[in-house]
Design a protein around this motif. Structure first.
Motif, PDB file in Angstrom:
ATOM      1  N   LEU A  75       0.814  -1.220   0.000  1.00 28.68           N
ATOM      2  CA  LEU A  75       0.000   0.000   0.000  1.00 28.68           C
ATOM      3  C   LEU A  75       0.847   1.269   0.000  1.00 28.68           C
ATOM      4  CD1 LEU A  75      -2.695   1.451   0.119  1.00 28.68           C
ATOM      5  CD2 LEU A  75      -2.720   1.097   2.608  1.00 28.68           C
ATOM      6  N   PRO A  76       1.799   1.437   0.926  1.00 29.64           N
ATOM      7  CA  PRO A  76       2.603   2.666   0.900  1.00 29.64           C
ATOM      8  C   PRO A  76       3.416   2.828  -0.396  1.00 29.64           C
ATOM      9  CG  PRO A  76       2.833   1.559   3.014  1.00 29.64           C
ATOM     10  CD  PRO A  76       2.141   0.606   2.096  1.00 29.64           C
ATOM     11  N   ASN A  77       4.016   1.738  -0.880  1.00 30.23           N
ATOM     12  CA  ASN A  77       4.784   1.823  -2.120  1.00 30.23           C
ATOM     13  C   ASN A  77       3.882   2.139  -3.308  1.00 30.23           C
ATOM     14  OD1 ASN A  77       7.081   1.257  -0.710  1.00 30.23           O
ATOM     15  ND2 ASN A  77       7.295  -0.852  -1.431  1.00 30.23           N
ATOM     16  N   GLY A  78       2.686   1.556  -3.309  1.00 30.79           N
ATOM     17  CA  GLY A  78       1.751   1.841  -4.388  1.00 30.79           C
ATOM     18  C   GLY A  78       1.365   3.307  -4.451  1.00 30.79           C
ATOM     19  N   ILE A  79       1.244   3.927  -3.283  1.00 31.92           N
ATOM     20  CA  ILE A  79       0.901   5.345  -3.226  1.00 31.92           C
ATOM     21  C   ILE A  79       2.072   6.200  -3.687  1.00 31.92           C
ATOM     22  CG2 ILE A  79       0.295   7.237  -1.667  1.00 31.92           C
ATOM     23  CD1 ILE A  79      -1.188   5.138   0.034  1.00 31.92           C
ATOM     24  N   ARG A  80       3.299   5.824  -3.272  1.00 30.66           N
ATOM     25  CA  ARG A  80       4.462   6.656  -3.580  1.00 30.66           C
ATOM     26  C   ARG A  80       4.958   6.506  -5.022  1.00 30.66           C
ATOM     27  NH1 ARG A  80       6.033   5.105   1.746  1.00 30.66           N
ATOM     28  NH2 ARG A  80       7.361   3.450   0.926  1.00 30.66           N
ATOM     29  N   ASN A  81       4.917   5.259  -5.559  1.00 32.09           N
ATOM     30  CA  ASN A  81       5.497   5.067  -6.895  1.00 32.09           C
ATOM     31  C   ASN A  81       4.459   4.920  -8.012  1.00 32.09           C
ATOM     32  OD1 ASN A  81       4.520   2.403  -6.736  1.00 32.09           O
ATOM     33  ND2 ASN A  81       6.460   1.633  -5.914  1.00 32.09           N
ATOM     34  N   GLY A  82       3.194   5.018  -7.663  1.00 33.66           N
ATOM     35  CA  GLY A  82       2.162   5.003  -8.700  1.00 33.66           C
ATOM     36  C   GLY A  82       1.597   3.634  -9.029  1.00 33.66           C
ATOM     37  N   THR A  83       2.059   2.573  -8.355  1.00 33.72           N
ATOM     38  CA  THR A  83       1.526   1.239  -8.618  1.00 33.72           C
ATOM     39  C   THR A  83       0.035   1.162  -8.320  1.00 33.72           C
ATOM     40  OG1 THR A  83       3.671   0.345  -7.940  1.00 33.72           O
ATOM     41  CG2 THR A  83       1.862  -1.216  -8.151  1.00 33.72           C
ATOM     42  N   LEU A  84      -0.408   1.959  -7.375  1.00 30.56           N
ATOM     43  CA  LEU A  84      -1.827   1.970  -7.016  1.00 30.56           C
ATOM     44  C   LEU A  84      -2.693   2.367  -8.205  1.00 30.56           C
ATOM     45  CD1 LEU A  84      -3.767   1.586  -4.604  1.00 30.56           C
ATOM     46  CD2 LEU A  84      -3.574   4.032  -4.169  1.00 30.56           C
ATOM     47  N   ASP A  85      -2.155   3.227  -9.089  1.00 30.25           N
ATOM     48  CA  ASP A  85      -2.918   3.639 -10.275  1.00 30.25           C
ATOM     49  C   ASP A  85      -3.279   2.432 -11.131  1.00 30.25           C
ATOM     50  OD1 ASP A  85      -2.129   5.948  -9.131  1.00 30.25           O
ATOM     51  OD2 ASP A  85      -1.122   6.786 -10.887  1.00 30.25           O
ATOM     52  N   LEU A 156      -4.996   2.363  10.376  1.00 29.40           N
ATOM     53  CA  LEU A 156      -3.745   3.061  10.681  1.00 29.40           C
ATOM     54  C   LEU A 156      -2.960   3.371   9.408  1.00 29.40           C
ATOM     55  CD1 LEU A 156      -2.345   1.211  13.849  1.00 29.40           C
ATOM     56  CD2 LEU A 156      -3.584   3.369  13.746  1.00 29.40           C
ATOM     57  N   HIS A 157      -2.953   2.406   8.489  1.00 31.68           N
ATOM     58  CA  HIS A 157      -2.146   2.576   7.279  1.00 31.68           C
ATOM     59  C   HIS A 157      -2.806   3.469   6.243  1.00 31.68           C
ATOM     60  CE1 HIS A 157       1.379   0.043   7.963  1.00 31.68           C
ATOM     61  NE2 HIS A 157       0.591  -0.663   8.734  1.00 31.68           N
ATOM     62  N   LEU A 158      -4.021   3.892   6.477  1.00 31.33           N
ATOM     63  CA  LEU A 158      -4.626   4.876   5.580  1.00 31.33           C
ATOM     64  C   LEU A 158      -3.925   6.223   5.695  1.00 31.33           C
ATOM     65  CD1 LEU A 158      -8.478   4.194   5.752  1.00 31.33           C
ATOM     66  CD2 LEU A 158      -6.866   3.623   3.942  1.00 31.33           C
ATOM     67  N   PHE A 159      -3.158   6.408   6.788  1.00 27.59           N
ATOM     68  CA  PHE A 159      -2.370   7.630   6.917  1.00 27.59           C
ATOM     69  C   PHE A 159      -1.265   7.681   5.864  1.00 27.59           C
ATOM     70  CE2 PHE A 159      -4.110   7.466  11.266  1.00 27.59           C
ATOM     71  CZ  PHE A 159      -4.596   8.769  11.363  1.00 27.59           C
ATOM     72  N   SER A 160      -1.043   6.548   5.163  1.00 31.91           N
ATOM     73  CA  SER A 160      -0.035   6.541   4.090  1.00 31.91           C
ATOM     74  C   SER A 160      -0.390   7.536   2.992  1.00 31.91           C
ATOM     75  CB  SER A 160       0.095   5.136   3.491  1.00 31.91           C
ATOM     76  OG  SER A 160       0.537   4.207   4.444  1.00 31.91           O
ATOM     77  N   PHE A 161      -1.675   7.870   2.883  1.00 36.16           N
ATOM     78  CA  PHE A 161      -2.092   8.822   1.855  1.00 36.16           C
ATOM     79  C   PHE A 161      -1.680  10.248   2.212  1.00 36.16           C
ATOM     80  CE2 PHE A 161      -4.945   5.319   0.816  1.00 36.16           C
ATOM     81  CZ  PHE A 161      -4.949   5.344  -0.569  1.00 36.16           C
ATOM     82  N   THR A 162      -1.442  10.514   3.484  1.00 37.97           N
ATOM     83  CA  THR A 162      -1.109  11.875   3.914  1.00 37.97           C
ATOM     84  C   THR A 162       0.259  11.980   4.566  1.00 37.97           C
ATOM     85  OG1 THR A 162      -2.247  11.491   6.014  1.00 37.97           O
ATOM     86  CG2 THR A 162      -3.525  12.495   4.238  1.00 37.97           C
ATOM     87  N   ALA A 163       0.827  10.854   5.037  1.00 36.98           N
ATOM     88  CA  ALA A 163       2.132  10.871   5.695  1.00 36.98           C
ATOM     89  C   ALA A 163       3.107   9.991   4.925  1.00 36.98           C
ATOM     90  CB  ALA A 163       2.018  10.376   7.139  1.00 36.98           C
ATOM     91  N   VAL A 164       4.374  10.333   5.000  1.00 29.81           N
ATOM     92  CA  VAL A 164       5.382   9.569   4.267  1.00 29.81           C
ATOM     93  C   VAL A 164       5.575   8.188   4.881  1.00 29.81           C
ATOM     94  CG1 VAL A 164       7.782   9.506   3.528  1.00 29.81           C
ATOM     95  CG2 VAL A 164       6.545  11.680   3.544  1.00 29.81           C
ATOM     96  N   ARG A 165       5.700   8.136   6.208  1.00 31.92           N
ATOM     97  CA  ARG A 165       5.946   6.870   6.895  1.00 31.92           C
ATOM     98  C   ARG A 165       4.942   6.696   8.036  1.00 31.92           C
ATOM     99  NH1 ARG A 165       9.359   3.857   3.664  1.00 31.92           N
ATOM    100  NH2 ARG A 165      11.049   5.184   2.908  1.00 31.92           N
ATOM    101  N   VAL A 166       4.332   5.547   8.094  1.00 32.10           N
ATOM    102  CA  VAL A 166       3.424   5.254   9.210  1.00 32.10           C
ATOM    103  C   VAL A 166       3.837   3.960   9.908  1.00 32.10           C
ATOM    104  CG1 VAL A 166       1.464   6.480   8.201  1.00 32.10           C
ATOM    105  CG2 VAL A 166       1.831   4.060   7.656  1.00 32.10           C
TER     106      VAL A 166
END
Length: 251
Positions: A75-85, A156-166
């Motif tokens: 999830l965090p990597n998908g948000i940061r590198n675009g895999t989530l798209d 808790l990990h939904l904060f990945s959308f607004t914070a760099v590290r959770v």
């Protein structure tokens, strides 16, 4: 220390050859070997701890093998590198897909087998007489705890959308979840109320063994189910809200 000095006087007076003995030192602290024991309504045994530890091992192994890597990495990597798209184009629930993207089979096998062995050993040693209805309820609360743990960690990990590290939040919650290896009755009332009704971490493993041993009250059982439903609703609402604000890794 006063008593020790009295012993010295006795030795000097009545023990030949000790007329000139003296006390060099005494203990720096007062130690109590045995005190009063309170007879409570239930005496916690090592077998109880074995049952609760085995149950939590089962729950935690399922959570770790099915969801952990996906929540802290996918999830965090998908948000940061675009895999989530790319994953958003799949014709299934994105929350379900990304939560179970990787499954660690060895962890499932080892954890489940280890937990089952501990549970069986505890049941035999405790002399519990089980019937199909009791087993069904026990299994229900086991899997209810799995979903409670997953949904709580997912939020808790939904904060990945607004914070760099959770990851720190996850580490704290994971450490606290180990409290489920001990029956909830071992904790103080205030502590129990906080981690059952406010931050429901003690629901990650306690309800199932409590049900098996006949110590799960109806209100607490209903509360554990209600918490899972509430967390599910919150996860769906907040997940959809986070996706609406998500603008891909490229902004």
């Amino acid at each position: 220390r006063e008593q020790a000095q009295c012993y010295i006087e006795v030795f000097r007076r009545y023990s030949p050859g000790m007329e000139h003995c003296r006390m060099v030192t005494t203990g720096p602290e007062l130690g109590i070997r045995e005190g009063r024991r309170v007879a409570g309504r239930y005496e916690l045994s090592a077998d109880d701890v074995l049952l609760f530890s085995g149950s939590f091992m089962f729950v935690n192994s399922l959570y770790v093998s099915l969801f952990l890597v996906n929540l802290i990495v996918t999830l965090p990597n998908g948000i940061r590198n675009g895999t989530l798209d790319l994953l958003m184009t799949k014709p299934i629930s994105l929350q379900f897909y990304i939560s179970t993207y990787f499954i660690e089979i060895p962890t499932i096998v080892a954890g489940i087998l280890g937990g089952i062995v501990m549970i069986i050993a505890a049941v035999i040693r405790l002399g519990l007489h089980l019937n199909p209805l009791t087993l069904l309820g026990y299994v229900f609360f086991l899997f209810n705890s799995v979903f409670t743990m997953y949904l709580f960690m997912f939020l808790l990990h939904l904060f990945s959308f607004t914070a760099v590290r959770v990851g720190a939040l996850h580490e704290i919650a994971s450490s606290l979840s180990d409290m489920n290896r001990i029956p909830v009755s071992a904790y103080g009332k205030v502590f129990r109320n906080i981690f059952i009704y406010t931050i429901p971490i003690l629901l990650f493993g306690n309800p199932a063994p409590m049900f098996l041993t006949g110590r799960l009250s109806v209100p607490l059982g209903l509360w554990s189910v209600f918490v899972t439903i509430l967390l599910f609703i919150l996860s769906r609402v907040l997940w959809k809200a986070a996706l609406r604000r998500y603008s891909s890794a490229n902004g």
